[in-house]
Design a protein around this motif. Sequence first.
Motif, PDB file in Angstrom:
ATOM      1  N   ASN A 134      19.402   5.501  11.107  1.00  0.00           N
ATOM      2  CA  ASN A 134      18.018   5.975  11.003  1.00  0.00           C
ATOM      3  C   ASN A 134      17.075   4.885  11.476  1.00  0.00           C
ATOM      4  OD1 ASN A 134      18.216   8.663   9.369  1.00  0.00           O
ATOM      5  ND2 ASN A 134      19.517   7.222   8.274  1.00  0.00           N
ATOM      6  N   GLU A 135      16.317   5.178  12.512  1.00  0.00           N
ATOM      7  CA  GLU A 135      15.319   4.235  13.012  1.00  0.00           C
ATOM      8  C   GLU A 135      14.194   4.997  13.728  1.00  0.00           C
ATOM      9  OE1 GLU A 135      13.649   1.693  13.424  1.00  0.00           O
ATOM     10  OE2 GLU A 135      14.725   0.067  12.446  1.00  0.00           O
ATOM     11  N   GLU A 180       9.428  -0.112   9.060  1.00  0.00           N
ATOM     12  CA  GLU A 180       9.266  -0.495   7.654  1.00  0.00           C
ATOM     13  C   GLU A 180       9.848   0.490   6.643  1.00  0.00           C
ATOM     14  OE1 GLU A 180       5.515   1.672   8.989  1.00  0.00           O
ATOM     15  OE2 GLU A 180       6.743   0.028   9.775  1.00  0.00           O
ATOM     16  N   THR A 181      10.081   1.749   7.037  1.00  0.00           N
ATOM     17  CA  THR A 181      10.591   2.723   6.072  1.00  0.00           C
ATOM     18  C   THR A 181      12.118   2.821   6.068  1.00  0.00           C
ATOM     19  OG1 THR A 181      10.347   4.534   7.667  1.00  0.00           O
ATOM     20  CG2 THR A 181       8.490   4.121   6.173  1.00  0.00           C
ATOM     21  N   TYR A 221      11.588  -2.316   0.606  1.00  0.00           N
ATOM     22  CA  TYR A 221      11.387  -3.773   0.618  1.00  0.00           C
ATOM     23  C   TYR A 221      10.451  -4.161  -0.537  1.00  0.00           C
ATOM     24  CZ  TYR A 221      13.331  -3.512   5.342  1.00  0.00           C
ATOM     25  OH  TYR A 221      14.141  -3.292   6.431  1.00  0.00           O
ATOM     26  N   PRO A 222      10.969  -4.151  -1.761  1.00  0.00           N
ATOM     27  CA  PRO A 222      10.096  -4.392  -2.923  1.00  0.00           C
ATOM     28  C   PRO A 222       9.411  -5.754  -2.921  1.00  0.00           C
ATOM     29  CG  PRO A 222      12.418  -4.429  -3.548  1.00  0.00           C
ATOM     30  CD  PRO A 222      12.351  -3.889  -2.166  1.00  0.00           C
ATOM     31  N   ASP A 223      10.040  -6.747  -2.326  1.00  0.00           N
ATOM     32  CA  ASP A 223       9.446  -8.085  -2.259  1.00  0.00           C
ATOM     33  C   ASP A 223       8.829  -8.385  -0.899  1.00  0.00           C
ATOM     34  OD1 ASP A 223      10.276  -8.715  -4.914  1.00  0.00           O
ATOM     35  OD2 ASP A 223      12.298  -9.074  -4.143  1.00  0.00           O
ATOM     36  N   GLY A 224       8.846  -7.417  -0.001  1.00  0.00           N
ATOM     37  CA  GLY A 224       8.292  -7.588   1.331  1.00  0.00           C
ATOM     38  C   GLY A 224       9.372  -7.819   2.373  1.00  0.00           C
ATOM     39  N   GLU A 278       0.787  -1.231   0.000  1.00  0.00           N
ATOM     40  CA  GLU A 278       0.000   0.000   0.000  1.00  0.00           C
ATOM     41  C   GLU A 278       0.822   1.286   0.000  1.00  0.00           C
ATOM     42  OE1 GLU A 278      -2.812  -0.170   3.208  1.00  0.00           O
ATOM     43  OE2 GLU A 278      -3.403  -2.239   2.749  1.00  0.00           O
ATOM     44  N   ASN A 279       2.099   1.198   0.372  1.00  0.00           N
ATOM     45  CA  ASN A 279       2.905   2.409   0.565  1.00  0.00           C
ATOM     46  C   ASN A 279       4.137   2.359  -0.339  1.00  0.00           C
ATOM     47  OD1 ASN A 279       4.870   4.273   1.640  1.00  0.00           O
ATOM     48  ND2 ASN A 279       3.649   4.394   3.518  1.00  0.00           N
ATOM     49  N   GLU A 280       4.212   3.293  -1.264  1.00  0.00           N
ATOM     50  CA  GLU A 280       5.314   3.309  -2.231  1.00  0.00           C
ATOM     51  C   GLU A 280       6.661   3.484  -1.537  1.00  0.00           C
ATOM     52  OE1 GLU A 280       7.512   2.896  -5.406  1.00  0.00           O
ATOM     53  OE2 GLU A 280       5.334   2.630  -5.455  1.00  0.00           O
ATOM     54  N   LYS A 281       6.708   4.296  -0.477  1.00  0.00           N
ATOM     55  CA  LYS A 281       7.958   4.530   0.239  1.00  0.00           C
ATOM     56  C   LYS A 281       8.478   3.228   0.845  1.00  0.00           C
ATOM     57  CE  LYS A 281       9.990   7.436   3.868  1.00  0.00           C
ATOM     58  NZ  LYS A 281       9.724   8.490   4.891  1.00  0.00           N
ATOM     59  N   VAL A 282       7.583   2.435   1.412  1.00  0.00           N
ATOM     60  CA  VAL A 282       7.990   1.156   2.001  1.00  0.00           C
ATOM     61  C   VAL A 282       8.375   0.167   0.901  1.00  0.00           C
ATOM     62  CG1 VAL A 282       7.272  -0.775   3.450  1.00  0.00           C
ATOM     63  CG2 VAL A 282       6.515   1.556   4.003  1.00  0.00           C
ATOM     64  N   ARG A 283       7.614   0.165  -0.180  1.00  0.00           N
ATOM     65  CA  ARG A 283       7.890  -0.751  -1.292  1.00  0.00           C
ATOM     66  C   ARG A 283       9.266  -0.475  -1.891  1.00  0.00           C
ATOM     67  NH1 ARG A 283       3.275  -0.491  -3.248  1.00  0.00           N
ATOM     68  NH2 ARG A 283       3.535   1.127  -4.835  1.00  0.00           N
TER      69      ARG A 283
END
Length: 241
Positions: free
Chosen positions: A148-149, A197-198, A23-26, A15-20
């Motif tokens: 970064n966290e 996740e980001t 982690y493009p494959d999850g 759902e989120n392009e920034k996260v994808r």
Amino acid sequence: MVKVTIWNEFLHEVENEKVRAVYPDGIHQALAKGIGSESVQVQTATLVQPEHGLTEEVLANTDVLIWWGHMGHDRVEDAIVDRVHQRVMDGMGLIVLHSGHFSKIFKKLMGTGCDLKWREAGEKERIWVVNPAHPIAAGLPEYITLENEEMYGEHFDIPAPDELVFVSWFEGGEVFRSGCTFYRGQGKIFYFRPGHETYPTYYNPEVLQVIKNAVQWAAPSGAATPVRGNHQPLEPIGAKA
């Protein structure tokens, strides 16, 4: 061979392009690539699969379950939580990552609210090894630095850990019990904090080393199964006056 199942909601990445982009494959696939080896057999499961991918058969063939969840905690069916809980009590290891602290399974096993302070500001986290003799800390330096966290801060509403392996310090000043072990029934549980996740935390070699170590520690040890309930005497009992 340790059989590991990595469970991930796989919602943010869809759902989120920034996260994808991170982690493009999850997250589950990044972890699978990061911890898989000749001695670790990895499979994955996600929220949208039938029974969330955690069927009786899958869990029966899982030595250690790794759990990452965040936005879909309430969508996990209680019957599946009960199934996982029973497997942990029977000896399956459980590794709960980052925002999995609010998962139904972790709260059920802890018996507390598992709440905490948080702030997403991309700040530095320094994860200090406070129990260097523990197997989960094997091969690590004195501390791990993540540039970064997301911040998690005390008070963390959990029972006192059976063992505290890591404590985090954040650039904004907070501290957090970031690596905690617990024993429930025949099962071993490890909670490990980093992994928002980001940020590309699950590509960090030292973070992956912690998870690899935790898999080996949490795997069933083959210890004797306790016997409970009404029991016949082992020796003759003499007549009592």
